[in-house]
Scaffold this active site. Structure first.
Site, PDB file in Angstrom:
ATOM      1  N   ARG A 244       0.844  -1.203   0.000  1.00 31.72           N
ATOM      2  CA  ARG A 244       0.000   0.000   0.000  1.00 31.72           C
ATOM      3  C   ARG A 244       0.871   1.242   0.000  1.00 31.72           C
ATOM      4  O   ARG A 244       2.029   1.194   0.401  1.00 31.72           O
ATOM      5  CB  ARG A 244      -0.875   0.024   1.263  1.00 31.72           C
ATOM      6  CG  ARG A 244      -2.175  -0.731   1.143  1.00 31.72           C
ATOM      7  CD  ARG A 244      -3.064  -0.427   2.333  1.00 31.72           C
ATOM      8  NE  ARG A 244      -3.697   0.879   2.225  1.00 31.72           N
ATOM      9  CZ  ARG A 244      -3.679   1.819   3.173  1.00 31.72           C
ATOM     10  NH1 ARG A 244      -3.039   1.638   4.289  1.00 31.72           N
ATOM     11  NH2 ARG A 244      -4.311   2.960   2.969  1.00 31.72           N
TER      12      ARG A 244
ATOM     13  N   LYS B   6       3.320  -6.820  12.139  1.00 30.22           N
ATOM     14  CA  LYS B   6       2.663  -7.086  10.852  1.00 30.22           C
ATOM     15  C   LYS B   6       2.929  -8.509  10.357  1.00 30.22           C
ATOM     16  O   LYS B   6       4.070  -8.929  10.184  1.00 30.22           O
ATOM     17  CB  LYS B   6       3.126  -6.056   9.816  1.00 30.22           C
ATOM     18  CG  LYS B   6       2.321  -6.141   8.539  1.00 30.22           C
ATOM     19  CD  LYS B   6       2.168  -4.803   7.866  1.00 30.22           C
ATOM     20  CE  LYS B   6       1.533  -4.960   6.497  1.00 30.22           C
ATOM     21  NZ  LYS B   6       1.108  -3.713   5.914  1.00 30.22           N
TER      22      LYS B   6
ATOM     23  N   ARG C  72      -1.792   4.995  12.911  1.00 30.23           N
ATOM     24  CA  ARG C  72      -0.730   4.606  13.861  1.00 30.23           C
ATOM     25  C   ARG C  72      -1.285   4.601  15.266  1.00 30.23           C
ATOM     26  O   ARG C  72      -2.160   5.412  15.590  1.00 30.23           O
ATOM     27  CB  ARG C  72       0.423   5.629  13.843  1.00 30.23           C
ATOM     28  CG  ARG C  72       1.131   5.759  12.539  1.00 30.23           C
ATOM     29  CD  ARG C  72       2.178   4.650  12.363  1.00 30.23           C
ATOM     30  NE  ARG C  72       2.413   4.455  10.945  1.00 30.23           N
ATOM     31  CZ  ARG C  72       3.151   5.261  10.193  1.00 30.23           C
ATOM     32  NH1 ARG C  72       3.761   6.279  10.726  1.00 30.23           N
ATOM     33  NH2 ARG C  72       3.280   5.055   8.894  1.00 30.23           N
TER      34      ARG C  72
HETATM   35  C1  BTN Z   1       0.397  -3.774   2.321  1.00 35.78           C
HETATM   36  O1  BTN Z   1       1.148  -2.842   2.046  1.00 35.78           O
HETATM   37  O2  BTN Z   1       0.105  -4.049   3.480  1.00 35.78           O
HETATM   38  C2  BTN Z   1      -0.206  -4.613   1.199  1.00 35.78           C
HETATM   39  C3  BTN Z   1       0.739  -5.685   0.775  1.00 35.78           C
HETATM   40  C4  BTN Z   1       0.197  -6.567  -0.337  1.00 35.78           C
HETATM   41  C5  BTN Z   1       1.242  -7.549  -0.835  1.00 35.78           C
HETATM   42  C6  BTN Z   1       0.683  -8.527  -1.803  1.00 35.78           C
HETATM   43  S1  BTN Z   1       1.771  -9.881  -2.130  1.00 35.78           S
HETATM   44  C7  BTN Z   1       0.744 -10.409  -3.439  1.00 35.78           C
HETATM   45  C8  BTN Z   1       0.306  -9.166  -4.169  1.00 35.78           C
HETATM   46  N1  BTN Z   1       1.289  -8.771  -5.145  1.00 35.78           N
HETATM   47  C9  BTN Z   1       1.849  -7.602  -4.843  1.00 35.78           C
HETATM   48  O3  BTN Z   1       2.743  -7.054  -5.509  1.00 35.78           O
HETATM   49  N2  BTN Z   1       1.326  -7.118  -3.729  1.00 35.78           N
HETATM   50  C10 BTN Z   1       0.322  -7.992  -3.178  1.00 35.78           C
END
Ligand code: BTN
Length: 330
Positions: free
Chosen positions: A125, A190, A327
């Site tokens: 994100r 996380k 946060r």
């Molecule tokens: C976040 O930032 O919390 C979201 C992370 C999402 C990661 C997943 S892994 C599978 C899919 N492919 C990506 O490039 N991102 C999502």
């Protein structure tokens, strides 16, 4: 990068973490003994693996690997998911499983699921990188199409968060929670995240790509780039861990039926479940949007996925996700 059939064969032989002699490997994958060392060093270089050689014993992987297996995933699907799943892609290395499904050139049907051993450019994100080392975690994306207004898709990522938590509960995990909008936490650290990407297509149809990343057994070395407290299932589940294939199948089992129903139900049936998994309820928080910081107390979510924030004036403000992050106030 795509692994060659020989590299995959070699990895499958080495995956058990046991010692293999050069001759044994050469026989099994039908290449010369000398080229085995080239293969191994290419794999070390490109996939970040570490091999360990001992004279008289052979070579082994420092840590055994559990590779993704399409057949095992298919076998563990529920009848409902097997019917909703139109295509299952199990990739070795790809830029990003989300990107693979977003790419219009790949022309994939609704109900495609893409998973990979490694992402060379995993996306998180707010434009962040998602650290995605080889065979250590789960990287999975779903492609679905919706004929609804864009605003009714605002809660989709939160419904996914609920379903990921249910999958983890079913696999025996306890103590996990959600952080708005859709981080998966374990005791404040996380464990996973969700990235939803939406694109308008023809006649009011939206293509949604929902990507889920779950830390399964990430090494400290791979995680060096992560700039927040993190954890992985291996450090919190001891020996009751599901296999990567079982967990992948269970995610599919939870997510596809939700996607199928979402056009009719929206977030509503998931709202109370989300609130039950909410790890920040009644906690003092800050909402950060660029330079703006808004303090308040988190009070759960609305039926379209906004965060209810009790502000300093004693009013409930509704915060929509977009470019904001939440946060804990220390
Ligand atoms: C976040 O930032 O919390 C979201 C992370 C999402 C990661 C997943 S892994 C599978 C899919 N492919 C990506 O490039 N991102 C999502």
């Amino acid at each position: 990068m795509k692994l060659t059939a020989t590299q995959i064969k070699l990895l499958s032989c080495m995956a058990d973490g046991k010692f293999h002699s050069g001759q044994q490997l050469a026989d099994e994958i039908s290449v010369s003994r000398t080229s085995i060392w080239n293969y191994l060093s290419t794999l070390e270089e490109n996939l970040g693996l570490t091999f360990h050689a001992v004279k008289g014993k052979g070579t082994r992987l420092k840590k055994p690997l559990q590779l993704l297996d399409e057949e095992l995933i298919q076998q563990a699907l529920s009848a409902e998911s097997a019917q909703l799943l139109k295509k299952l892609l199990v990739l070795d290395v790809t830029e990003s499983t989300n990107r693979y499904l977003v790419d219009p050139n790949n022309n994939l049907p609704k109900g495609t699921v893409c998973t990979a051993e490694m992402q060379s450019s995993g996306r998180g994100r707010l434009g962040r990188e998602w650290v995605s080392p080889f065979a250590q975690n789960i990287y999975i994306s779903f492609l679905w199409r919706f004929n609804v207004s864009l605003s009714s898709l605002s809660g989709l990522s939160l419904a996914c968060g609920v379903q990921v938590c249910k999958a983890l509960t079913k696999m025996g995990l306890t103590g996990h929670s959600l952080k708005w909008p859709n981080d998966i936490l374990w005791q404040g650290e996380k464990l996973g995240g969700i990235l939803v990407e939406l694109q308008g297509e023809n006649q009011g149809e939206y293509k949604a790509v929902i990507g889920i990343g779950l830390n399964y057994q990430m090494s400290e070395q791979a995680a060096q780039k992560i700039d927040q407290p993190w954890t992985s299932l291996a450090s919190i589940m001891d020996n009751k861990m599901p296999s990567r294939n079982e967990l992948t199948a269970e995610l599919i089992n939870q997510i596809l039926p939700m996607l199928e129903q979402y056009s009719d139900t929206g977030l509503k049936p998931y709202q109370s479940q989300w609130n039950a998994y909410d790890g920040y309820r009644d906690k003092n928080v800050r909402i950060i949007s660029g330079q703006n910081i808004k303090p308040g107390v988190a009070k759960g979510i609305t039926n379209i996925g906004e965060l209810k924030l009790l502000n300093e004036q004693g009013e409930i403000e509704k915060i929509s996700s977009g470019e904001v992050s939440l946060r804990l106030d220390s």
